[in-house]
Design an enzyme around this catalytic site. Structure first.
Site, mmCIF file in Angstrom:
data_model
loop_
_atom_site.group_PDB
_atom_site.id
_atom_site.type_symbol
_atom_site.label_atom_id
_atom_site.label_comp_id
_atom_site.label_asym_id
_atom_site.label_seq_id
_atom_site.Cartn_x
_atom_site.Cartn_y
_atom_site.Cartn_z
ATOM 1 N N ALA A 70 0.720 -1.036 0.101
ATOM 2 C CA ALA A 70 0.009 0.003 0.026
ATOM 3 C C ALA A 70 0.789 1.207 0.031
ATOM 4 O O ALA A 70 1.930 1.365 0.697
ATOM 5 C CB ALA A 70 -0.823 -0.150 1.263
ATOM 6 N N TRP A 71 0.657 2.015 -0.674
ATOM 7 C CA TRP A 71 0.980 3.727 -0.729
ATOM 8 C C TRP A 71 0.247 4.629 -1.364
ATOM 9 O O TRP A 71 -0.609 4.276 -2.129
ATOM 10 C CB TRP A 71 2.550 3.295 -1.503
ATOM 11 N N ASN A 72 0.605 5.704 -1.105
ATOM 12 C CA ASN A 72 -0.361 6.965 -1.292
ATOM 13 C C ASN A 72 0.663 8.033 -2.054
ATOM 14 O O ASN A 72 1.820 8.262 -1.660
ATOM 15 C CB ASN A 72 -0.819 7.505 0.069
ATOM 16 N N HIS A 98 4.690 23.753 10.804
ATOM 17 C CA HIS A 98 5.572 23.578 9.659
ATOM 18 C C HIS A 98 6.765 24.609 10.041
ATOM 19 O O HIS A 98 6.595 25.676 10.742
ATOM 20 C CB HIS A 98 4.979 24.041 8.390
ATOM 21 N N ASP A 151 8.800 27.945 8.498
ATOM 22 C CA ASP A 151 9.081 28.990 7.622
ATOM 23 C C ASP A 151 10.268 29.390 7.122
ATOM 24 O O ASP A 151 11.249 29.734 8.260
ATOM 25 C CB ASP A 151 8.460 30.595 8.139
ATOM 26 N N HIS A 178 10.414 32.511 2.119
ATOM 27 C CA HIS A 178 9.019 32.591 2.273
ATOM 28 C C HIS A 178 8.444 34.268 2.247
ATOM 29 O O HIS A 178 7.508 34.409 1.831
ATOM 30 C CB HIS A 178 8.569 31.943 3.837
ATOM 31 N N HIS A 224 7.295 37.495 10.601
ATOM 32 C CA HIS A 224 7.783 37.121 9.063
ATOM 33 C C HIS A 224 8.552 38.076 8.667
ATOM 34 O O HIS A 224 9.748 37.713 8.135
ATOM 35 C CB HIS A 224 6.518 37.136 8.280
HETATM 36 MN MN MN Z 1 4.292 29.427 7.082
#
Ligand code: MN
Length: 258
Positions: free
Chosen positions: A60-62, A73, A75, A79, A207
């Site tokens: 099985a794999w996706n 996540h 940055d 970005h 940011h």
């Molecule tokens: Mn971000």
């Protein structure tokens, strides 16, 4: 005993614990939602390639589709427009991704005011209480916000004026960006900036200042209530997406028991 043998022995004995700071990544994981006419990223979806069937009888794999900025996540500097000549996620030196954690706890303040902002005086007070920041540290902004992570509406906490989530003032972000002992800044919320950061000057100051100063952001952290204020070690593992502006990341903390 070597340092690393000491570490693995401590892990084995449970004297050092590995705490997972990562939000599980699924199609239900809350992601950023910008207003029109701005475009939005996508959360995770899986497309089966085979599932123990004619397309692959024993395996099985996706295929995975996911935004760089989905779930927990990192940055990377590229970005943001201030960091556009800086590093993409694959170019970040691994040693910058492993370092001491310092926790700035503002759970009480964020519970009182969801728009609470971290200011330079909070960071300076932290140093008066706990000493100078260690080299290559990751500042984790503890707000208790991840307790809302099971419900997207509570997590984003938006009204007609946009989202209301805790963050950092422009002066606070400038302070962090100007401190050469800091490698990264991690939060429990969906993005590294406050919910109301679009109205600030500069807009999205974390940011703007941090990514322009070769410092990295980390979002949607969980289990930060299990971190001591000082003494834990972070391990941040983004995918080395060539040219990527960020990446979903597995984030661990090594925490020494008492
Ligand atoms: Mn971000």
């Amino acid at each position: 005993m070597s340092v690393l043998n000491g570490l693995t022995a401590a892990l084995s004995a449970g004297v050092v614990e590995v705490v997972d700071l990562t939000t599980p990544l699924s199609g239900d994981t809350p992601i950023l939602n910008l207003p029109q006419p701005l475009a939005n990223t996508v959360g995770l979806s899986l497309t089966p390639v085979s599932n123990f069937d004619d397309a692959g009888p024993a395996w099985a794999w996706n295929d995975v589709t996911v935004g760089e900025h989905a779930g927990t996540h990192l940055d990377a500097p590229v970005h943001w427009i201030t960091g556009r000549d800086g590093k993409s996620v694959d170019q970040i030196e691994p040693k910058r991704l492993v370092g001491p954690i310092v926790v700035i706890d503002k759970c009480a303040e964020a519970a009182q005011d969801p728009d609470f902002l971290l200011e330079p005086e909070h960071l300076e007070q932290w140093q008066l209480d706990h000493g100078q920041l260690p080299e290559n540290c990751w500042v984790i902004f503890r707000t208790g916000w991840s307790a809302r992570g099971g419900n997207s509406a509570d997590f984003v906490n938006a009204d007609e004026n946009g989202p209301h989530t805790p963050g950092v003032s422009p002066a606070g972000a400038k302070w962090i960006a100007g401190n050469d002992r800091i490698s990264g800044f991690g939060v429990e919320t969906v993005g590294v900036d406050a919910g109301q950061a679009a109205t600030m000057d500069p807009m999205f100051p974390v940011h703007s200042f941090l990514l322009g100063a070769d410092k990295y952001g980390l979002t949607s952290l969980r289990n930060v209530d299990r971190l001591p204020v000082t003494g834990a070690t972070i391990v941040v593992a983004p995918l080395p997406i060539v040219g990527g502006t960020g990446s979903p990341s597995r984030v661990f903390a090594l925490v020494e028991g008492s």
